[in-house]
Design a protein around this motif. Sequence first.
Motif, PDB file in Angstrom:
ATOM      1  N   ARG A 100      16.679   3.249  30.160  1.00  0.00           N
ATOM      2  CA  ARG A 100      17.447   4.479  29.954  1.00  0.00           C
ATOM      3  C   ARG A 100      17.635   4.730  28.463  1.00  0.00           C
ATOM      4  O   ARG A 100      17.315   3.872  27.630  1.00  0.00           O
ATOM      5  CB  ARG A 100      18.822   4.364  30.608  1.00  0.00           C
ATOM      6  CG  ARG A 100      19.679   3.275  29.978  1.00  0.00           C
ATOM      7  CD  ARG A 100      21.096   3.257  30.495  1.00  0.00           C
ATOM      8  NE  ARG A 100      21.863   2.152  29.900  1.00  0.00           N
ATOM      9  CZ  ARG A 100      23.144   1.939  30.106  1.00  0.00           C
ATOM     10  NH1 ARG A 100      23.836   2.756  30.886  1.00  0.00           N
ATOM     11  NH2 ARG A 100      23.759   0.913  29.527  1.00  0.00           N
TER      12      ARG A 100
ATOM     13  N   LEU B  54      15.966   5.602  34.326  1.00  0.00           N
ATOM     14  CA  LEU B  54      16.765   6.824  34.195  1.00  0.00           C
ATOM     15  C   LEU B  54      16.203   7.763  33.133  1.00  0.00           C
ATOM     16  O   LEU B  54      16.647   8.907  33.011  1.00  0.00           O
ATOM     17  CB  LEU B  54      18.214   6.461  33.840  1.00  0.00           C
ATOM     18  CG  LEU B  54      18.927   5.477  34.791  1.00  0.00           C
ATOM     19  CD1 LEU B  54      20.385   5.312  34.386  1.00  0.00           C
ATOM     20  CD2 LEU B  54      18.821   5.934  36.234  1.00  0.00           C
ATOM     21  N   HIS B  55      15.239   7.272  32.357  1.00  0.00           N
ATOM     22  CA  HIS B  55      14.572   8.087  31.333  1.00  0.00           C
ATOM     23  C   HIS B  55      13.217   7.447  30.997  1.00  0.00           C
ATOM     24  O   HIS B  55      13.129   6.222  30.921  1.00  0.00           O
ATOM     25  CB  HIS B  55      15.431   8.164  30.056  1.00  0.00           C
ATOM     26  CG  HIS B  55      14.853   9.036  28.991  1.00  0.00           C
ATOM     27  ND1 HIS B  55      15.059  10.399  28.959  1.00  0.00           N
ATOM     28  CD2 HIS B  55      14.050   8.751  27.936  1.00  0.00           C
ATOM     29  CE1 HIS B  55      14.419  10.900  27.913  1.00  0.00           C
ATOM     30  NE2 HIS B  55      13.805   9.927  27.272  1.00  0.00           N
TER      31      HIS B  55
END
Length: 370
Positions: free
Chosen positions: A202, A326-327
């Motif tokens: 993330r 998440l990213h």
Amino acid sequence: MADLDPAEKLKELASTMASVEAVLDLDAKNTEIAELREQSADPELWNDQAHAQAVTRKLANLESIVNKVGAIRQRLEDAGVLFELADAEGDADARAEADRELEALRADIGELEVRTLLNGPYDEREALVTINAQAGGVDAADWTQMLQRMYLRWAEQHGYSTDVYETSYAEEAGIKSTTFAVKASYAYGTLRGEHGTHRLVRISPFDNQNRRQTSFAGVDVVPVVEQSDHVEIDESELRIDVYRSSGPGGQGVNTTDSAVRITHLPTGVVAACQNERSQLQNKATAMGMLQAKLLERKRQEEAAELQELRGEGTSSWGTQIRNYVLHPYQSVKDTRTGMETGNTGGVLEGDIDPFIDAEIRWMRSQEKDG
């Protein structure tokens, strides 16, 4: 199954249900329920609180399974009638309702089918879960706390009682480690596939340059020990430390040194408890946790020896098992089963049943192939 008409779909589900019932052995369960009800009616049962709670939990679990099977059987019959009425009257809304019930039945029967796979020697035990921050600094500590929340939310959604025995808070954010019990029958069998390293990718909320960060946390799941278990512990091989419980940011929770940490010197296995005010209670709980961890260590060593005798490779369950990204995109993927979802928010809020079901099936297939 998609090409079959509703009657054929219901027939297949009924066949699966019959197989599930055969494995569950409802007659044996009803016999055990009668015996446990007799025990629970004994007024002297509660002289031993721990045993009484174990009896009542087991009784509730068995009654829940038997009642669920009966309810699903009734729903299968009702669904057949619902389809017949909808078709006879040409009622599109009733047909849509029947289709939804069919899908719900498939999911519920699938859940019961997974339960039949939990037949290992300790699968019906309660579970002791420990999560430790690994590589990744403050992000790893934050990730460890996120995982703790995920599992506690999962337990809450299922109505399972939990007890957090120990939490070691990190200085900046998050936690370095935590240990908690999931007090439900079959909690160990259900959660043992979660054992291993969980990886998070993330944008770090702790990096002022908004760089992407990868962090790791290790999850350990062991069965709670019972009185029948034989775990030899030489007290001369233990180091017992007492200290003051602390909360986030290092603030004191208790004003006395009531927290207890026990280290088994030959193995380095550590158990700690700080949730009770009494040092004696914390010591007793920590000793129970240590026994559980040593019991699981013994089981793993025996399994490794058996694999070696069979000429098999070592188990990889302790390695990286799941990636949470998440990213730059949203994804949670299990490296063993291939189970994947883009609903990362739901997963982190405890919606992990699809992953758990898939890993139970995977573990059973691995053991069967072995």
